[in-house]
Scaffold this motif. Structure first.
Motif, PDB file in Angstrom:
ATOM      1  N   PRO A  51     -82.819 -73.871  79.675  1.00 13.14           N
ATOM      2  CA  PRO A  51     -81.715 -73.909  80.157  1.00 13.14           C
ATOM      3  C   PRO A  51     -80.719 -74.954  79.725  1.00 13.14           C
ATOM      4  N   ALA A  52     -79.360 -74.629  79.333  1.00 13.80           N
ATOM      5  CA  ALA A  52     -78.485 -75.766  78.896  1.00 13.80           C
ATOM      6  C   ALA A  52     -78.306 -76.639  80.203  1.00 13.80           C
ATOM      7  N   ASN A  53     -77.702 -78.164  79.348  1.00 11.03           N
ATOM      8  CA  ASN A  53     -77.630 -79.148  80.443  1.00 11.03           C
ATOM      9  C   ASN A  53     -76.139 -78.949  80.872  1.00 11.03           C
ATOM     10  N   GLY A  54     -75.559 -79.998  81.975  1.00 11.48           N
ATOM     11  CA  GLY A  54     -74.520 -79.786  82.420  1.00 11.48           C
ATOM     12  C   GLY A  54     -73.126 -79.970  81.600  1.00 11.48           C
ATOM     13  N   GLU A  55     -73.527 -81.049  80.559  1.00  7.64           N
ATOM     14  CA  GLU A  55     -72.462 -81.328  79.557  1.00  7.64           C
ATOM     15  C   GLU A  55     -72.208 -80.071  78.545  1.00  7.64           C
ATOM     16  N   HIS A  56     -73.152 -79.237  78.507  1.00 10.02           N
ATOM     17  CA  HIS A  56     -73.247 -78.160  77.611  1.00 10.02           C
ATOM     18  C   HIS A  56     -72.326 -77.259  78.365  1.00 10.02           C
ATOM     19  N   GLU A  57     -72.664 -76.917  79.645  1.00  6.16           N
ATOM     20  CA  GLU A  57     -72.099 -75.660  80.386  1.00  6.16           C
ATOM     21  C   GLU A  57     -70.556 -76.065  80.570  1.00  6.16           C
ATOM     22  N   GLU A  58     -70.267 -77.653  80.847  1.00  3.30           N
ATOM     23  CA  GLU A  58     -68.765 -78.077  80.973  1.00  3.30           C
ATOM     24  C   GLU A  58     -67.943 -77.542  79.696  1.00  3.30           C
ATOM     25  N   ILE A  59     -68.435 -77.784  78.830  1.00  8.95           N
ATOM     26  CA  ILE A  59     -67.864 -77.438  77.257  1.00  8.95           C
ATOM     27  C   ILE A  59     -67.458 -75.785  77.291  1.00  8.95           C
ATOM     28  N   VAL A  60     -68.636 -74.915  77.639  1.00 11.46           N
ATOM     29  CA  VAL A  60     -68.708 -73.646  77.455  1.00 11.46           C
ATOM     30  C   VAL A  60     -67.351 -73.128  78.462  1.00 11.46           C
ATOM     31  N   SER A 178     -61.588 -84.137  70.464  1.00  7.66           N
ATOM     32  CA  SER A 178     -60.528 -84.899  70.972  1.00  7.66           C
ATOM     33  C   SER A 178     -59.299 -84.465  70.085  1.00  7.66           C
ATOM     34  N   GLN A 179     -59.281 -83.787  69.041  1.00 12.80           N
ATOM     35  CA  GLN A 179     -58.092 -83.179  68.305  1.00 12.80           C
ATOM     36  C   GLN A 179     -57.975 -81.649  68.638  1.00 12.80           C
ATOM     37  N   PRO A 180     -56.749 -81.154  68.608  1.00 12.13           N
ATOM     38  CA  PRO A 180     -56.439 -79.697  68.698  1.00 12.13           C
ATOM     39  C   PRO A 180     -57.066 -78.966  67.356  1.00 12.13           C
ATOM     40  N   LEU A 181     -57.629 -77.661  67.957  1.00 11.27           N
ATOM     41  CA  LEU A 181     -58.076 -76.651  66.795  1.00 11.27           C
ATOM     42  C   LEU A 181     -57.193 -75.429  67.189  1.00 11.27           C
ATOM     43  N   SER A 182     -56.573 -75.065  65.934  1.00 12.39           N
ATOM     44  CA  SER A 182     -55.632 -74.024  65.922  1.00 12.39           C
ATOM     45  C   SER A 182     -56.646 -72.670  65.890  1.00 12.39           C
ATOM     46  N   LEU A 183     -56.344 -71.728  66.951  1.00 11.82           N
ATOM     47  CA  LEU A 183     -57.097 -70.423  66.629  1.00 11.82           C
ATOM     48  C   LEU A 183     -56.114 -69.645  66.480  1.00 11.82           C
ATOM     49  N   PRO A 184     -56.245 -68.876  65.407  1.00 10.28           N
ATOM     50  CA  PRO A 184     -55.113 -68.013  64.877  1.00 10.28           C
ATOM     51  C   PRO A 184     -55.062 -66.806  65.777  1.00 10.28           C
ATOM     52  N   GLU A 185     -54.153 -65.831  65.405  1.00  8.89           N
ATOM     53  CA  GLU A 185     -53.965 -64.646  65.923  1.00  8.89           C
ATOM     54  C   GLU A 185     -55.181 -63.858  65.740  1.00  8.89           C
ATOM     55  N   PRO A 186     -55.730 -63.066  66.726  1.00  3.63           N
ATOM     56  CA  PRO A 186     -54.973 -62.399  67.706  1.00  3.63           C
ATOM     57  C   PRO A 186     -55.224 -63.518  68.921  1.00  3.63           C
ATOM     58  N   LEU A 187     -55.925 -64.706  68.559  1.00  2.00           N
ATOM     59  CA  LEU A 187     -55.794 -65.633  69.840  1.00  2.00           C
ATOM     60  C   LEU A 187     -54.710 -66.404  70.119  1.00  2.00           C
ATOM     61  N   GLY A 188     -54.136 -66.970  69.003  1.00  2.00           N
ATOM     62  CA  GLY A 188     -52.921 -67.779  68.805  1.00  2.00           C
ATOM     63  C   GLY A 188     -52.490 -68.836  69.761  1.00  2.00           C
ATOM     64  N   PHE A 189     -53.712 -69.800  69.912  1.00  2.00           N
ATOM     65  CA  PHE A 189     -53.442 -70.837  70.697  1.00  2.00           C
ATOM     66  C   PHE A 189     -54.199 -72.030  70.135  1.00  2.00           C
ATOM     67  N   ASP A 190     -53.680 -73.335  70.510  1.00  2.00           N
ATOM     68  CA  ASP A 190     -54.608 -74.543  70.137  1.00  2.00           C
ATOM     69  C   ASP A 190     -55.468 -74.679  70.983  1.00  2.00           C
ATOM     70  N   LEU A 191     -56.492 -74.640  70.767  1.00  2.00           N
ATOM     71  CA  LEU A 191     -57.830 -75.373  71.583  1.00  2.00           C
ATOM     72  C   LEU A 191     -57.757 -76.714  71.776  1.00  2.00           C
ATOM     73  N   ASP A 192     -57.498 -77.168  73.078  1.00  2.00           N
ATOM     74  CA  ASP A 192     -57.531 -78.765  73.275  1.00  2.00           C
ATOM     75  C   ASP A 192     -59.030 -79.225  73.354  1.00  2.00           C
ATOM     76  N   THR A 193     -59.550 -79.883  72.465  1.00  2.00           N
ATOM     77  CA  THR A 193     -60.996 -80.513  72.265  1.00  2.00           C
ATOM     78  C   THR A 193     -61.292 -81.688  73.097  1.00  2.00           C
ATOM     79  N   SER A 194     -60.050 -82.310  73.522  1.00  2.00           N
ATOM     80  CA  SER A 194     -60.102 -83.629  74.180  1.00  2.00           C
ATOM     81  C   SER A 194     -60.938 -83.452  75.669  1.00  2.00           C
ATOM     82  N   GLU A 195     -60.961 -82.275  76.125  1.00  2.00           N
ATOM     83  CA  GLU A 195     -61.462 -81.788  77.277  1.00  2.00           C
ATOM     84  C   GLU A 195     -63.077 -81.884  77.124  1.00  2.00           C
ATOM     85  N   PHE A 196     -63.562 -82.087  75.727  1.00  2.00           N
ATOM     86  CA  PHE A 196     -65.039 -81.801  75.747  1.00  2.00           C
ATOM     87  C   PHE A 196     -65.655 -83.278  75.566  1.00  2.00           C
TER      88      PHE A 196
END
Length: 196
Positions: A51-60, A178-196
């Motif tokens: 099983p994954a640890n808590g940090e792993h599951e928080e990121i997912v 910690s940097q944004p990662l652009s997810l192109p269409e059809p997702l079309g938004f920037d993933l905020d990795t600072s939360e990881f």
């Protein structure tokens, strides 16, 4: 720690019937695995993952939540099995996250054809990093899954693989966590990795 068992030619008894195979071993290990453990068949090898640890599951959870916030029309699936081609007739993997249209996996099957998947995501752990960076990447590309998001905790990066061709993705975008990662269409938004 993942346990692996390389695929071997089936053993035949005196009557010429196959008495074991990697698929039989996979089924037996899957049935016997304690709750929370994952058993996967990747490129002909069986991997038993704790099983994954808590940090792993928080990121997912954070990635899933950001997809929900930007694309309410899409389903976010954790624990769903996918059939991916590889060294064995049908590899069986359980990605940390699958993003697909809602209702794509509404049947009773444990493993599904990967066709509806728009994005698969994996978060590395010490026991899974090598598979996430290699065999799973190749399997997802072979399956034609448009995007493979790898949150590589060991390297401190978020990596988006896209444009699958054969056994590889032809485009790769990496950012430091910690940097944004652009997810192109059809997702079309920037993933905020600072939360990881």
């Amino acid at each position: 720690m993942a346990l692996t068992a390389p695929e071997r030619a089936p053993h035949t008894g005196g009557g010429g019937c196959a008495t074991s195979s990697v698929e039989d071993a996979f089924e037996a290990l899957s049935a016997a695995a304690p709750e929370g453990w994952r058993v996967e068949l990747i490129e002909g090898e069986i991997h038993v993952v704790p099983p994954a640890n808590g940090e792993h599951e928080e990121i997912v959870s954070e990635v899933s939540g950001q997809v929900r916030d930007h694309r309410k029309d899409l389903g976010r699936y954790t624990g769903i099995g996918l059939l991916v081609p590889g060294a064995s007739p049908a590899g069986r993997v359980v990605p940390d996250l699958v993003v697909a249209p809602k209702g794509s996996f509404s049947d009773a099957l444990e493993y599904h054809a990967p066709g509806p998947a728009m994005l698969v995501g994996e978060v590395t752990s010490p026991s899974t990093a090598d598979n996430d960076r290699g065999p799973k990447l190749r399997g997802y590309a072979r399956s034609g899954i448009p995007f493979y998001l790898l949150i590589d905790r060991g390297r401190g990066q978020a990596v988006l693989h896209s444009l699958p061709t054969g056994t590889r993705y032809t485009r790769k975008v990496e950012v430091d966590l910690s940097q944004p990662l652009s997810l192109p269409e059809p997702l079309g938004f920037d993933l905020d990795t600072s939360e990881f």
